[in-house]
Enzyme design. Sequence first.
Site, short mmCIF file in Angstrom:
data_model
loop_
_atom_site.label_atom_id
_atom_site.label_comp_id
_atom_site.label_asym_id
_atom_site.label_seq_id
_atom_site.Cartn_x
_atom_site.Cartn_y
_atom_site.Cartn_z
N SER A 32 3.28 -2.16 -12.46
CA SER A 32 1.91 -2.18 -11.95
C SER A 32 0.98 -1.85 -13.12
O SER A 32 1.16 -2.40 -14.20
CB SER A 32 1.76 -1.18 -10.79
OG SER A 32 0.48 -1.27 -10.21
N HIS A 59 2.01 -6.04 -9.85
CA HIS A 59 0.86 -6.01 -8.94
C HIS A 59 -0.32 -6.74 -9.59
O HIS A 59 -0.77 -6.35 -10.67
CB HIS A 59 0.45 -4.56 -8.65
CG HIS A 59 1.48 -3.81 -7.86
ND1 HIS A 59 1.44 -2.44 -7.70
CD2 HIS A 59 2.58 -4.22 -7.18
CE1 HIS A 59 2.45 -2.05 -6.95
NE2 HIS A 59 3.16 -3.11 -6.63
N ASP A 149 5.20 2.41 -5.34
CA ASP A 149 5.92 1.19 -4.99
C ASP A 149 7.15 1.07 -5.90
O ASP A 149 7.08 1.36 -7.09
CB ASP A 149 5.02 -0.03 -5.17
CG ASP A 149 5.62 -1.30 -4.58
OD1 ASP A 149 6.48 -1.18 -3.68
OD2 ASP A 149 5.22 -2.40 -5.00
#
Length: 364
Positions: A32, A59, A149
């Site tokens: 991310s 992401h 995540d």
Amino acid sequence: MADDRNRISPARETSSPQGVARNRFIIVIGASAGGVEPLKQIVSDLPADLPAAVFVVLHVGQVSYLPGILARVATLKTSVARNGAGFKAGNIYVAPPGFHLLLHGDHMMLRRGPRENLARPAIDPLFRSAALSYGASVIGVLLSGSLSDGTAGLRAIKAVGGLAVVQHPKDTLVPSMVESALHYVEIDHCLPAAKLGGLLARLAAEPAGETLRAPPTVRLEAAIAAQEHSTMENEARLGELSVFTCPECHGPLWEVEDGDMLRYRCHTGHAFTADAMMEAQAIEADEILWSLLRSHQQRAAFARRMAERERTMDRSELAAELGRRAMEYEADAALIGSILESRRVQVTGNGSVDEESNHKEGKG
């Protein structure tokens, strides 16, 4: 030591793609914020004869330039993942914006399923699907990023006998994701990005261990991401119904105890770790406050406009009443504005954000 009854015989395991021997031939990488540079480092260090296929989730927003960025530095062929397409060892496949990337049997799937941890593509769906399809042949890699995540997905990979690898938190721009994984997952390797490419090449060439049977919750959550299940009855089996509502769709949330990690899922499938839940609630609260601010400002402006109109028509009593209402609405708007001002965020040295309040700033 795992119970032998949970082991799956080799005959029941999915075969490797394109005739690759049963080594660790599936590498899934999640990243991310701050993840592009370590991704570039890793793929540039992977050898051209890597006996594994590499799948990447970062992401992203509505547009992604990641495939081109990685292609410029990688010796492996790099492409955007395609729904229903097969895959080969020695290739890198990147999740496109707006779709979860999943592995199923010998092909990839792209699904516009519910967002997980405020992201689509999200890391956990890829990791879970890889764990279910390829068991101990999977290497899960988690890099720089905020929130958590990837932690639940790494737990799924470990549950079936795969390996868990993370970038060292001191080597990350934003360490939250890897710190979460280090806290909740038994990590096999924790190294700087400069050493991960060589490590993955070595691990991919090694024989995989035996695959363990996946927990039922992993299978169910993978089915939700694949949009195979979407009814309340199925999600309800994941845990206990909580008193909270989903920040995304406002449906009921089920509380999922994943070992010592607490997670949440709603009736339509949106999923949150505890910190992602708090982030989503903060976003929802800000949206409500801004909407209230606009509403009260408009009410005040409208009351002022009507008061002026009444004064021009010599109706002073009604004009005064409308003026008082305008002042009340303006006071409400000022209160809401002060709340919003107190919630402004400041970026800290490691790239995360920290909420500061006026009274906190006034100290010392």
